[in-house]
Design an enzyme around this catalytic site. Structure first.
Site, PDB file in Angstrom:
ATOM      1  N   SER A 154       0.837  -1.205   0.000  1.00 25.95           N
ATOM      2  CA  SER A 154       0.000   0.000   0.000  1.00 25.95           C
ATOM      3  C   SER A 154       0.874   1.257   0.000  1.00 25.95           C
ATOM      4  O   SER A 154       1.737   1.399  -0.844  1.00 25.95           O
ATOM      5  CB  SER A 154      -0.963  -0.044   1.197  1.00 25.95           C
ATOM      6  OG  SER A 154      -2.007   0.877   1.039  1.00 25.95           O
ATOM      7  N   ASP A 208      -5.510  -3.320  -2.687  1.00 27.12           N
ATOM      8  CA  ASP A 208      -4.513  -3.131  -1.638  1.00 27.12           C
ATOM      9  C   ASP A 208      -3.936  -4.451  -1.124  1.00 27.12           C
ATOM     10  O   ASP A 208      -4.667  -5.360  -0.722  1.00 27.12           O
ATOM     11  CB  ASP A 208      -5.200  -2.383  -0.479  1.00 27.12           C
ATOM     12  CG  ASP A 208      -4.232  -1.826   0.532  1.00 27.12           C
ATOM     13  OD1 ASP A 208      -3.093  -2.322   0.609  1.00 27.12           O
ATOM     14  OD2 ASP A 208      -4.618  -0.890   1.245  1.00 27.12           O
TER      15      ASP A 208
END
Length: 316
Positions: free
Chosen positions: A68, A209
């Site tokens: 991320s 993510d």
């Protein structure tokens, strides 16, 4: 050759062999340092503080993996960007530029004498047009901006430090390691927080993510060849405890709760864990002074553990 000359020659050869063995021994025992930069959205400003201290203390990083926001910061650093340059970019970045869904409006409103972020969905228009948002922020726009800043860099040719980004296949649920093609694709996939960013379609997959599978990719860095792994967890950076008041904040908080326990599992196997501490407002739309405050906490935490890290390196 007389006896004295023979003894001298033997002595010289013996000393030479000893010195060569010593040199090779030092070379063999010099540990490779890996850095695993964890997920956390806007909490990731702290990663910059970590990098600033490691550089200042002369700690050379040999491998980087990021999930991320950790992939975004890690990618810049792995491409050879100076930490100050990364910081300058991060501090001035305006994430409202990436809001692209036409039935969502973004504005500030007054609430209890404070300016707060308001996100409003035009539901009648959305129903009439039969379109629902896949996210708020455009991942493709961020990818394109990253390309511009890094001159369309590739994993295969442009990295100064080996780097991998972690994403999640939204269809199969598999962890996906991004380490080929354009670096921007790896970053875009890894940062696509469900509900906040658009999913990123790449290579026939729908990617989101990486925190959903591996919030702090310690195992990835270890597999890359790191002898000592420094892990940076952002779970101790805590936003203001207030009731989520829109769909985006609800989704963000739900994801945070889900990955809290998963983060502890990800950290297993790390040699040194850094957990910057901070409590206050945390969002993508922070003012510069608040971003600097989070960066500073990354510095403080790293400095507090720097002697422990040096001991690990010394005793390897």
């Amino acid at each position: 050759m007389d006896k004295s000359k023979s003894l001298t020659l033997i002595l010289i050869v013996t000393i030479s062999i000893f010195l060569l063995c010593s040199i090779f021994s030092v070379a063999r025992t010099e540990p490779k340092i890996g850095l695993a930069l964890g997920a956390g959205g806007p909490k990731g400003y702290a990663h910059l503080g970590v990098l600033k201290v490691l550089e200042r203390e002369g700690i050379k990083i040999d491998y980087i993996a990021g999930t991320s926001i950790g992939s975004l910061v890690g990618a810049f650093y792995a491409l050879g960007f100076d930490v100050k340059k990364i910081e300058d970019y991060i501090l001035k970045e305006n994430f409202t530029e990436y809001i692209s869904f036409k039935n969502i409006t973004f504005e500030f409103e007054e609430y209890q004498d404070k300016k707060v972020t308001g996100i409003f969905v035009n539901l009648p228009k959305m129903i009439a047009e039969a379109t629902w948002p896949r996210g708020l922020l455009s991942t493709t726009a961020i990818r394109d901006k990253f390309d511009q800043l890094t001159d369309w860099s590739h994993f295969e040719y442009d990295l100064k430090i080996p780097f991998k980004a972690v994403a999640t296949d939204l269809i199969t649920g598999e962890r996906v390691i991004m380490d080929s093609g354009k670096v921007s694709n790896g970053v875009a996939a890894s940062i696509s927080i469900p509900g906040v960013f658009y999913p990123f379609e790449y290579g026939g997959r729908v990617l989101v993510d990486g925190a959903l599978k591996d919030p702090v990719p310690v195992d990835v860095v270890r597999e890359m060849g790191a002898d000592i792994v420094i892990a940076v967890s952002l779970q101790e950076i805590i936003g203001e405890q207030k009731s989520p008041n829109n769909v985006i904040s609800i989704i963000e908080r739900s994801v945070d709760i889900m990955i809290e326990d998963l983060t502890e599992l990800s950290l297993l196997g790390a040699d040194l864990v850094l957990k910057p501490h901070y409590q206050g407002e945390v969002s993508y739309f922070l003012k510069k002074k608040d971003r600097v405050a989070i960066i500073r906490q990354g510095e403080i935490e790293t400095q507090s553990k720097i002697e422990e890290l040096k001991e690990l390196i010394k005793n390897f």
